[in-house]
Design a protein around this motif. Structure first.
Motif, PDB file in Angstrom:
ATOM      1  N   ALA A 266      -1.874  86.407  55.355  1.00 62.02           N
ATOM      2  CA  ALA A 266      -2.294  87.732  54.904  1.00 62.02           C
ATOM      3  C   ALA A 266      -1.209  88.766  55.182  1.00 62.02           C
ATOM      4  O   ALA A 266      -0.937  89.640  54.347  1.00 62.02           O
ATOM      5  CB  ALA A 266      -3.598  88.125  55.586  1.00 62.02           C
ATOM      6  N   ALA A 267      -0.569  88.672  56.354  1.00 63.94           N
ATOM      7  CA  ALA A 267       0.518  89.607  56.682  1.00 63.94           C
ATOM      8  C   ALA A 267       1.697  89.414  55.744  1.00 63.94           C
ATOM      9  O   ALA A 267       2.352  90.396  55.334  1.00 63.94           O
ATOM     10  CB  ALA A 267       0.948  89.412  58.134  1.00 63.94           C
TER      11      ALA A 267
ATOM     12  N   VAL B  62       4.692  91.566  50.991  1.00 65.24           N
ATOM     13  CA  VAL B  62       5.218  91.325  49.648  1.00 65.24           C
ATOM     14  C   VAL B  62       4.757  92.418  48.685  1.00 65.24           C
ATOM     15  O   VAL B  62       5.544  92.967  47.903  1.00 65.24           O
ATOM     16  CB  VAL B  62       4.785  89.935  49.136  1.00 65.24           C
ATOM     17  N   ILE B  63       3.472  92.766  48.754  1.00 59.58           N
ATOM     18  CA  ILE B  63       2.937  93.821  47.885  1.00 59.58           C
ATOM     19  C   ILE B  63       3.571  95.167  48.223  1.00 59.58           C
ATOM     20  O   ILE B  63       3.937  95.948  47.338  1.00 59.58           O
ATOM     21  CB  ILE B  63       1.402  93.878  48.009  1.00 59.58           C
ATOM     22  N   VAL B  64       3.733  95.445  49.521  1.00 61.20           N
ATOM     23  CA  VAL B  64       4.370  96.699  49.935  1.00 61.20           C
ATOM     24  C   VAL B  64       5.795  96.784  49.394  1.00 61.20           C
ATOM     25  O   VAL B  64       6.226  97.818  48.871  1.00 61.20           O
ATOM     26  CB  VAL B  64       4.366  96.821  51.474  1.00 61.20           C
TER      27      VAL B  64
ATOM     28  N   PHE C 180      -0.206 101.667  52.922  1.00 59.89           N
ATOM     29  CA  PHE C 180      -1.658 101.446  52.881  1.00 59.89           C
ATOM     30  C   PHE C 180      -2.140 100.963  51.516  1.00 59.89           C
ATOM     31  O   PHE C 180      -3.320 100.676  51.352  1.00 59.89           O
ATOM     32  CB  PHE C 180      -2.397 102.741  53.247  1.00 59.89           C
ATOM     33  N   VAL C 181      -1.247 100.867  50.540  1.00 60.97           N
ATOM     34  CA  VAL C 181      -1.631 100.443  49.184  1.00 60.97           C
ATOM     35  C   VAL C 181      -2.210  99.031  49.153  1.00 60.97           C
ATOM     36  O   VAL C 181      -3.213  98.782  48.469  1.00 60.97           O
ATOM     37  CB  VAL C 181      -0.423 100.583  48.228  1.00 60.97           C
ATOM     38  N   PRO C 182      -1.638  98.034  49.859  1.00 65.19           N
ATOM     39  CA  PRO C 182      -2.195  96.667  49.767  1.00 65.19           C
ATOM     40  C   PRO C 182      -3.641  96.553  50.228  1.00 65.19           C
ATOM     41  O   PRO C 182      -4.320  95.588  49.843  1.00 65.19           O
ATOM     42  CB  PRO C 182      -1.267  95.843  50.679  1.00 65.19           C
ATOM     43  N   LEU C 183      -4.118  97.500  51.022  1.00 68.32           N
ATOM     44  CA  LEU C 183      -5.513  97.440  51.459  1.00 68.32           C
ATOM     45  C   LEU C 183      -6.473  97.595  50.288  1.00 68.32           C
ATOM     46  O   LEU C 183      -7.632  97.175  50.370  1.00 68.32           O
ATOM     47  CB  LEU C 183      -5.783  98.522  52.504  1.00 68.32           C
ATOM     48  N   ILE C 184      -6.004  98.199  49.182  1.00 64.50           N
ATOM     49  CA  ILE C 184      -6.859  98.347  48.003  1.00 64.50           C
ATOM     50  C   ILE C 184      -7.152  96.987  47.376  1.00 64.50           C
ATOM     51  O   ILE C 184      -8.247  96.748  46.847  1.00 64.50           O
ATOM     52  CB  ILE C 184      -6.179  99.277  46.979  1.00 64.50           C
ATOM     53  N   PHE C 185      -6.187  96.082  47.439  1.00 64.03           N
ATOM     54  CA  PHE C 185      -6.319  94.782  46.782  1.00 64.03           C
ATOM     55  C   PHE C 185      -6.819  93.690  47.730  1.00 64.03           C
ATOM     56  O   PHE C 185      -7.002  92.550  47.293  1.00 64.03           O
ATOM     57  CB  PHE C 185      -4.966  94.362  46.197  1.00 64.03           C
TER      58      PHE C 185
ATOM     59  N   LEU D 101       0.817  92.701  41.962  1.00 56.63           N
ATOM     60  CA  LEU D 101       2.226  92.483  41.645  1.00 56.63           C
ATOM     61  C   LEU D 101       2.572  92.841  40.209  1.00 56.63           C
ATOM     62  O   LEU D 101       3.743  93.081  39.899  1.00 56.63           O
ATOM     63  CB  LEU D 101       2.598  91.023  41.921  1.00 56.63           C
ATOM     64  N   TRP D 102       1.570  92.878  39.317  1.00 58.91           N
ATOM     65  CA  TRP D 102       1.834  93.194  37.914  1.00 58.91           C
ATOM     66  C   TRP D 102       1.940  94.702  37.680  1.00 58.91           C
ATOM     67  O   TRP D 102       2.662  95.135  36.775  1.00 58.91           O
ATOM     68  CB  TRP D 102       0.721  92.639  37.020  1.00 58.91           C
ATOM     69  N   ILE D 103       1.228  95.508  38.436  1.00 60.37           N
ATOM     70  CA  ILE D 103       1.141  96.949  38.166  1.00 60.37           C
ATOM     71  C   ILE D 103       2.507  97.636  38.179  1.00 60.37           C
ATOM     72  O   ILE D 103       2.807  98.443  37.284  1.00 60.37           O
ATOM     73  CB  ILE D 103       0.158  97.609  39.164  1.00 60.37           C
TER      74      ILE D 103
END
Length: 311
Positions: free
Chosen positions: A109-110, A115-117, A157-162, A181-183
């Motif tokens: 998860a980390a 990766v998303i960040v 804090f953006v990855p917490l949305i997904f 990852l697509w956005i």
């Protein structure tokens, strides 16, 4: 035998729905032996690949972080986003190294979190370059060091949305990882096209500065297209398929290859440091034209000496 089979895949499949026991029971004994042998060989090869890559990437990332922090003194706000990008890459590498010993849900998860960040920091680097070309006055007056730090804090804090928080763990399903990852991809493409068009109207920028700005966006788009995007496609394909297809060796090989490409993302991000340097445009051509420039200088000196009048 069922418990042993599940342990091979519980850390690779989706966090909320692991491979079911019925899917393993559908495998024939020979198929299961081949599948088990493949996972054992792949685990060893992955560990060797990660350790070799970490020896190369860690010194480069530490050097890039130090050099970018020095650029903050010259009020280069874009370097703030690159600093956080490389910092997220460093956390990714630490998680990957720890997973060579033990693969846990928290480490996975980390890893996906960082990766998303990192992807969203890449998008903001591209957007900042676009503002620098298309709206230079607005960028100079509004894009300050404090605003860049505030935006960077929000991105963390953006990855917490997904993700879905199930105390004490954080889970990311393959579908939401693919969406996350697509956005940023359309944003990066639009920024690249807009910057390309805006450079023709930017009279105040020198040709070297234009190449440096366009090179930054090209590197971001190139690394995203060939490193991030394949992993996003595989995650989406993994979500729409059933468990039996997941156990297919051909799909497993593609999935492992895409993950190896994702491991190269921190190394590609460190190359952004070259384009954030003020002398990057002078540094890169000198590496290719060193011998030619030296020969030219020698010939110029020789001609000037021969043309001087004798006293």
């Amino acid at each position: 035998m069922t418990e042993d089979q599940i342990t091979y895949n519980q850390s690779d499949r989706s966090y909320s729905s692991n491979v079911s026991v019925d899917s393993f029971s559908s495998l024939r004994p020979k198929e299961w032996e081949l599948y088990k042998s493949f996972l054992e060989k792949q685990s060893f090869a992955r560990s060797v690949f990660v350790w070799i890559l970490s020896v190369v990437e860690i010194p480069i990332m530490l050097f890039s972080l130090y050099a970018l922090c020095c650029l903050i003194k010259s009020q280069r706000t874009a370097s703030v986003f690159v600093i956080h990008l490389i910092l997220s890459d460093l956390i990714q590498l630490i998680c990957v190294i720890l997973m060579t010993w033990e693969r846990t849900f928290m480490l996975l998860a980390a890893y996906l979190y960082t990766v998303i960040v990192g992807v969203y920091f890449m998008a903001f680097v591209a957007f900042e370059r676009y503002l620098l070309v298309s709206h230079p006055i607005w960028h100079k007056t509004h894009q300050t060091l404090k605003s860049s730090c505030l935006i960077s804090l929000i991105i963390w804090f953006v990855p917490l949305i997904f993700g879905s928080i199930r105390p004490p763990d954080l889970y990311f399903e393959f579908l939401w990882v693919s969406v996350a990852l697509w956005i940023p991809y359309p944003v990066i493409i639009l920024c690249f096209v807009g910057t390309w068009r805006g450079l023709s109207h930017a009279i105040s920028l020198t040709p070297q500065k234009r190449r440096m700005i366009l090179g930054t966006l090209f590197l971001v788009m190139l690394s995203y297209t060939f490193i991030i995007l394949p992993y996003s496609i595989v995650c989406l394909f993994n979500h729409i398929t059933d468990d039996k297809f997941w156990l297919n060796l051909s799909f497993q090989k593609v999935y492992r290859f895409v993950r190896c490409l994702l491991r190269l993302n921190p190394l590609a991000d460190c190359l952004l440091y070259l384009f954030m340097r003020t002398d990057a445009a002078d540094l890169l051509p000198s590496l290719h034209c060193c011998r030619r420039s030296d020969t030219h200088q020698i010939s110029v000196r020789y001609t000037t000496r021969t043309t001087q009048p004798s006293s």
